[in-house]
Design a protein around this motif. Structure first.
Motif, PDB file in Angstrom:
ATOM      1  N   TYR A 212       0.840  -1.197   0.000  1.00 29.13           N
ATOM      2  CA  TYR A 212       0.000   0.000   0.000  1.00 29.13           C
ATOM      3  C   TYR A 212       0.879   1.254   0.000  1.00 29.13           C
ATOM      4  CZ  TYR A 212      -3.771  -3.220   0.855  1.00 29.13           C
ATOM      5  OH  TYR A 212      -4.656  -4.249   0.713  1.00 29.13           O
ATOM      6  N   VAL A 213       0.548   2.158  -0.897  1.00 31.65           N
ATOM      7  CA  VAL A 213       1.291   3.413  -1.015  1.00 31.65           C
ATOM      8  C   VAL A 213       0.402   4.540  -0.494  1.00 31.65           C
ATOM      9  CG1 VAL A 213       2.416   5.006  -2.610  1.00 31.65           C
ATOM     10  CG2 VAL A 213       2.530   2.533  -3.034  1.00 31.65           C
ATOM     11  N   ALA A 214       0.863   5.197   0.558  1.00 34.48           N
ATOM     12  CA  ALA A 214       0.077   6.278   1.160  1.00 34.48           C
ATOM     13  C   ALA A 214       0.347   7.584   0.437  1.00 34.48           C
ATOM     14  CB  ALA A 214       0.436   6.413   2.642  1.00 34.48           C
ATOM     15  N   THR A 215      -0.711   8.222  -0.020  1.00 36.39           N
ATOM     16  CA  THR A 215      -0.572   9.505  -0.709  1.00 36.39           C
ATOM     17  C   THR A 215      -1.883  10.259  -0.592  1.00 36.39           C
ATOM     18  OG1 THR A 215      -0.325  10.564  -2.868  1.00 36.39           O
ATOM     19  CG2 THR A 215      -1.166   8.315  -2.882  1.00 36.39           C
ATOM     20  N   SER A 216      -1.801  11.567  -0.562  1.00 34.83           N
ATOM     21  CA  SER A 216      -3.033  12.364  -0.534  1.00 34.83           C
ATOM     22  C   SER A 216      -3.571  12.574  -1.946  1.00 34.83           C
ATOM     23  CB  SER A 216      -2.763  13.714   0.142  1.00 34.83           C
ATOM     24  OG  SER A 216      -1.731  14.392  -0.551  1.00 34.83           O
ATOM     25  N   ASP A 217      -2.804  12.164  -2.937  1.00 31.35           N
ATOM     26  CA  ASP A 217      -3.201  12.334  -4.339  1.00 31.35           C
ATOM     27  C   ASP A 217      -4.143  11.192  -4.742  1.00 31.35           C
ATOM     28  OD1 ASP A 217      -3.448  12.450  -7.060  1.00 31.35           O
ATOM     29  OD2 ASP A 217      -1.293  12.431  -7.492  1.00 31.35           O
ATOM     30  N   GLN A 218      -5.417  11.526  -4.851  1.00 28.99           N
ATOM     31  CA  GLN A 218      -6.417  10.490  -5.103  1.00 28.99           C
ATOM     32  C   GLN A 218      -6.383   9.964  -6.531  1.00 28.99           C
ATOM     33  OE1 GLN A 218     -10.223  10.899  -3.424  1.00 28.99           O
ATOM     34  NE2 GLN A 218      -9.453  11.703  -1.492  1.00 28.99           N
ATOM     35  N   ALA A 219      -5.556  10.599  -7.362  1.00 30.59           N
ATOM     36  CA  ALA A 219      -5.438  10.136  -8.748  1.00 30.59           C
ATOM     37  C   ALA A 219      -4.136   9.359  -8.964  1.00 30.59           C
ATOM     38  CB  ALA A 219      -5.491  11.327  -9.700  1.00 30.59           C
ATOM     39  N   TYR A 220      -3.395   9.159  -7.878  1.00 27.35           N
ATOM     40  CA  TYR A 220      -2.086   8.520  -8.004  1.00 27.35           C
ATOM     41  C   TYR A 220      -2.234   7.076  -8.501  1.00 27.35           C
ATOM     42  CZ  TYR A 220       2.776   7.453  -6.989  1.00 27.35           C
ATOM     43  OH  TYR A 220       4.102   7.110  -7.103  1.00 27.35           O
ATOM     44  N   VAL A 221      -1.416   6.724  -9.468  1.00 32.29           N
ATOM     45  CA  VAL A 221      -1.502   5.380 -10.049  1.00 32.29           C
ATOM     46  C   VAL A 221      -0.227   4.597  -9.747  1.00 32.29           C
ATOM     47  CG1 VAL A 221      -1.752   4.054 -12.183  1.00 32.29           C
ATOM     48  CG2 VAL A 221      -2.988   6.212 -11.894  1.00 32.29           C
ATOM     49  N   THR A 222      -0.383   3.440  -9.134  1.00 33.19           N
ATOM     50  CA  THR A 222       0.771   2.586  -8.857  1.00 33.19           C
ATOM     51  C   THR A 222       1.028   1.698 -10.078  1.00 33.19           C
ATOM     52  OG1 THR A 222      -0.652   0.903  -7.892  1.00 33.19           O
ATOM     53  CG2 THR A 222       0.251   2.559  -6.398  1.00 33.19           C
ATOM     54  N   SER A 223       2.244   1.199 -10.157  1.00 30.87           N
ATOM     55  CA  SER A 223       2.634   0.493 -11.385  1.00 30.87           C
ATOM     56  C   SER A 223       3.321  -0.838 -11.129  1.00 30.87           C
ATOM     57  CB  SER A 223       3.580   1.398 -12.187  1.00 30.87           C
ATOM     58  OG  SER A 223       4.715   1.730 -11.399  1.00 30.87           O
ATOM     59  N   THR A 224       3.192  -1.351  -9.907  1.00 31.58           N
ATOM     60  CA  THR A 224       3.899  -2.587  -9.561  1.00 31.58           C
ATOM     61  C   THR A 224       2.894  -3.635  -9.078  1.00 31.58           C
ATOM     62  OG1 THR A 224       4.335  -1.523  -7.425  1.00 31.58           O
ATOM     63  CG2 THR A 224       6.124  -1.496  -9.033  1.00 31.58           C
ATOM     64  N   PRO A 225       3.293  -4.905  -9.035  1.00 29.67           N
ATOM     65  CA  PRO A 225       2.343  -5.986  -8.694  1.00 29.67           C
ATOM     66  C   PRO A 225       1.722  -5.829  -7.306  1.00 29.67           C
ATOM     67  CG  PRO A 225       4.418  -6.894  -9.556  1.00 29.67           C
ATOM     68  CD  PRO A 225       4.636  -5.433  -9.355  1.00 29.67           C
ATOM     69  N   ASP A 226       0.439  -6.089  -7.214  1.00 32.68           N
ATOM     70  CA  ASP A 226      -0.273  -6.093  -5.918  1.00 32.68           C
ATOM     71  C   ASP A 226      -0.015  -4.831  -5.100  1.00 32.68           C
ATOM     72  OD1 ASP A 226      -1.288  -8.712  -6.406  1.00 32.68           O
ATOM     73  OD2 ASP A 226       0.639  -9.561  -5.785  1.00 32.68           O
ATOM     74  N   THR A 227       0.026  -3.708  -5.790  1.00 32.83           N
ATOM     75  CA  THR A 227       0.324  -2.440  -5.118  1.00 32.83           C
ATOM     76  C   THR A 227      -0.873  -1.508  -5.275  1.00 32.83           C
ATOM     77  OG1 THR A 227       2.620  -2.758  -5.788  1.00 32.83           O
ATOM     78  CG2 THR A 227       2.026  -0.589  -4.931  1.00 32.83           C
ATOM     79  N   PHE A 228      -1.318  -0.938  -4.151  1.00 33.00           N
ATOM     80  CA  PHE A 228      -2.548  -0.158  -4.147  1.00 33.00           C
ATOM     81  C   PHE A 228      -2.321   1.187  -3.472  1.00 33.00           C
ATOM     82  CE2 PHE A 228      -3.142  -4.691  -3.676  1.00 33.00           C
ATOM     83  CZ  PHE A 228      -3.897  -4.993  -4.807  1.00 33.00           C
ATOM     84  N   ARG A 229      -3.063   2.163  -3.936  1.00 33.05           N
ATOM     85  CA  ARG A 229      -3.013   3.490  -3.337  1.00 33.05           C
ATOM     86  C   ARG A 229      -3.921   3.535  -2.114  1.00 33.05           C
ATOM     87  NH1 ARG A 229      -6.916   6.726  -4.647  1.00 33.05           N
ATOM     88  NH2 ARG A 229      -7.167   5.760  -6.696  1.00 33.05           N
ATOM     89  N   VAL A 230      -3.441   4.209  -1.039  1.00 33.14           N
ATOM     90  CA  VAL A 230      -4.303   4.511   0.111  1.00 33.14           C
ATOM     91  C   VAL A 230      -4.327   6.013   0.253  1.00 33.14           C
ATOM     92  CG1 VAL A 230      -4.757   4.176   2.556  1.00 33.14           C
ATOM     93  CG2 VAL A 230      -3.500   2.451   1.294  1.00 33.14           C
ATOM     94  N   SER A 231      -5.467   6.627   0.023  1.00 35.15           N
ATOM     95  CA  SER A 231      -5.478   8.089   0.100  1.00 35.15           C
ATOM     96  C   SER A 231      -6.546   8.600   1.063  1.00 35.15           C
ATOM     97  CB  SER A 231      -5.655   8.709  -1.293  1.00 35.15           C
ATOM     98  OG  SER A 231      -6.685   8.068  -1.997  1.00 35.15           O
ATOM     99  N   TYR A 232      -7.197   7.677   1.758  1.00 35.36           N
ATOM    100  CA  TYR A 232      -8.133   8.160   2.790  1.00 35.36           C
ATOM    101  C   TYR A 232      -7.513   7.949   4.167  1.00 35.36           C
ATOM    102  CZ  TYR A 232      -9.655   3.285   3.410  1.00 35.36           C
ATOM    103  OH  TYR A 232      -9.705   1.943   3.661  1.00 35.36           O
ATOM    104  N   ASP A 233      -8.303   8.024   5.200  1.00 32.91           N
ATOM    105  CA  ASP A 233      -7.822   7.952   6.582  1.00 32.91           C
ATOM    106  C   ASP A 233      -6.935   6.720   6.822  1.00 32.91           C
ATOM    107  OD1 ASP A 233      -7.438   7.745   9.270  1.00 32.91           O
ATOM    108  OD2 ASP A 233      -9.520   8.079   9.823  1.00 32.91           O
ATOM    109  N   LEU A 234      -5.660   6.956   6.920  1.00 29.07           N
ATOM    110  CA  LEU A 234      -4.691   5.871   7.009  1.00 29.07           C
ATOM    111  C   LEU A 234      -4.827   5.092   8.323  1.00 29.07           C
ATOM    112  CD1 LEU A 234      -2.430   4.720   5.283  1.00 29.07           C
ATOM    113  CD2 LEU A 234      -0.845   6.283   6.421  1.00 29.07           C
ATOM    114  N   ALA A 235      -5.139   5.819   9.404  1.00 31.22           N
ATOM    115  CA  ALA A 235      -5.290   5.147  10.699  1.00 31.22           C
ATOM    116  C   ALA A 235      -6.444   4.144  10.645  1.00 31.22           C
ATOM    117  CB  ALA A 235      -5.512   6.177  11.807  1.00 31.22           C
ATOM    118  N   ALA A 236      -7.546   4.560  10.049  1.00 32.74           N
ATOM    119  CA  ALA A 236      -8.696   3.656   9.913  1.00 32.74           C
ATOM    120  C   ALA A 236      -8.335   2.471   9.020  1.00 32.74           C
ATOM    121  CB  ALA A 236      -9.890   4.409   9.328  1.00 32.74           C
ATOM    122  N   PHE A 237      -7.572   2.770   7.971  1.00 34.50           N
ATOM    123  CA  PHE A 237      -7.150   1.712   7.061  1.00 34.50           C
ATOM    124  C   PHE A 237      -6.290   0.670   7.782  1.00 34.50           C
ATOM    125  CE2 PHE A 237      -3.828   0.055   4.250  1.00 34.50           C
ATOM    126  CZ  PHE A 237      -4.624  -0.672   3.381  1.00 34.50           C
TER     127      PHE A 237
END
Lengths: 178, 178
Positions: free
Chosen positions: A74-99
């Motif tokens: 999981y890649v933490a970023t405030s950029d909700q349009a951020y696109v990851t490019s590697t296997p099984d990799t996901f953007r987290v852009s909402y409340d990280l603590a809750a996540f």
């Protein structure tokens, strides 16, 4: 319940990379017997990684194969349009603590907080970090990106384990004192 | 020939004091068996201390008896009119590297570099430091005076010894690799 573990290499002066993100000093330490400093053992217990966007891009910049194959990353970023490019990799852009809370209640293996400094600050601030394994390299780097940047919440830890290696590396393991 | 040894307590995040110089967090770590973490043994080998002016004034501000009785102490300052007020304590305001060289050739016991960060930077810059004993407290302080401030010369060290204590403190001893 899985633990959130910060597992990271640091110089004696608390730097995790040179100012430009390079980690050549990690690789230049002579290691004739090819020690892995406990990495394989650590990795066997991990199911998930979390890293900040800058750290993610530093890893991409290494020009090596994605090192976290087989893990959910999981890649933490405030950029909700951020696109990851590697296997099984996901953007987290909402409340990280809750996540992280959700992750802990829905997965079994431990969660590896990879870094960098800003994300470490957040995890400390929100009391999300359960354990730290610091791999201390015998180098004073002098300049670079800090493992623990300023303005952190004060916290106390319990020393759980020490391992030292012939190359001069020391692994210190700490558990959060609540 | 005597060695110049940096012997200092640091938080996990590389702080030697809070921003105001206070070290209450060193004393607040529970230590029911009154461990001295090797201090008496270390002190037995020391003949001289060197500290920066700010560190000297922090020590004076503790309001305790002068802790370095029986040792020759030197306070480094560019202020040639600076007056010290404690037993066997002298001002050094000329070329510190030359002074340390002279000290090493005219004394027998080791030289304790007490700090602080600016003097440590100078000793690293001039390759004057032979050994470091870092006493790592299991606390992330979050804010404070850095053991290793920025703009240090890069240097490599050899791990010589590790001691850990029931209170969670770890002493790491390193020797300079030349």
């Amino acid at each position: 319940m899985p633990k959130v573990i910060l597992y990271i290499a640091t110089s004696l002066d608390g730097k995790i990379a040179r100012s430009d993100g390079s980690v050549d000093w990690l690789e230049s330490l002579p290691n004739p017997n090819g020690l892995d400093y406990g990495y394989a053992e650590f990795l066997a217990g991990i199911g998930t990684t979390i890293m900040g966007r800058k750290t993610y891009e530093v890893v991409l910049g290494f020009g090596v194969d994605w090192p976290y194959v087989g893990l959910q990353s999981y890649v933490a970023t405030s950029d909700q349009a951020y696109v990851t490019s590697t296997p099984d990799t996901f953007r987290v852009s909402y409340d990280l603590a809750a996540f992280v809370g959700q992750l802990k209640s829905t997965t079994e293996k431990d969660i590896w907080l990879i870094g960098g400094g800003e994300l470490i600050r957040y995890f400390l601030e929100k009391d999300l970090l359960d354990e730290m394994i610091l791999t201390i390299f015998p180098t004073i780097l002098g300049e670079g990106i800090q493992l623990f940047p300023g303005h952190l919440k004060e916290s106390n830890w319990q020393l759980m384990d020490i391992k030292s290696f012939e190359t001069g590396i020391v692994n210190l393991t700490y558990q959060r004192l609540k």
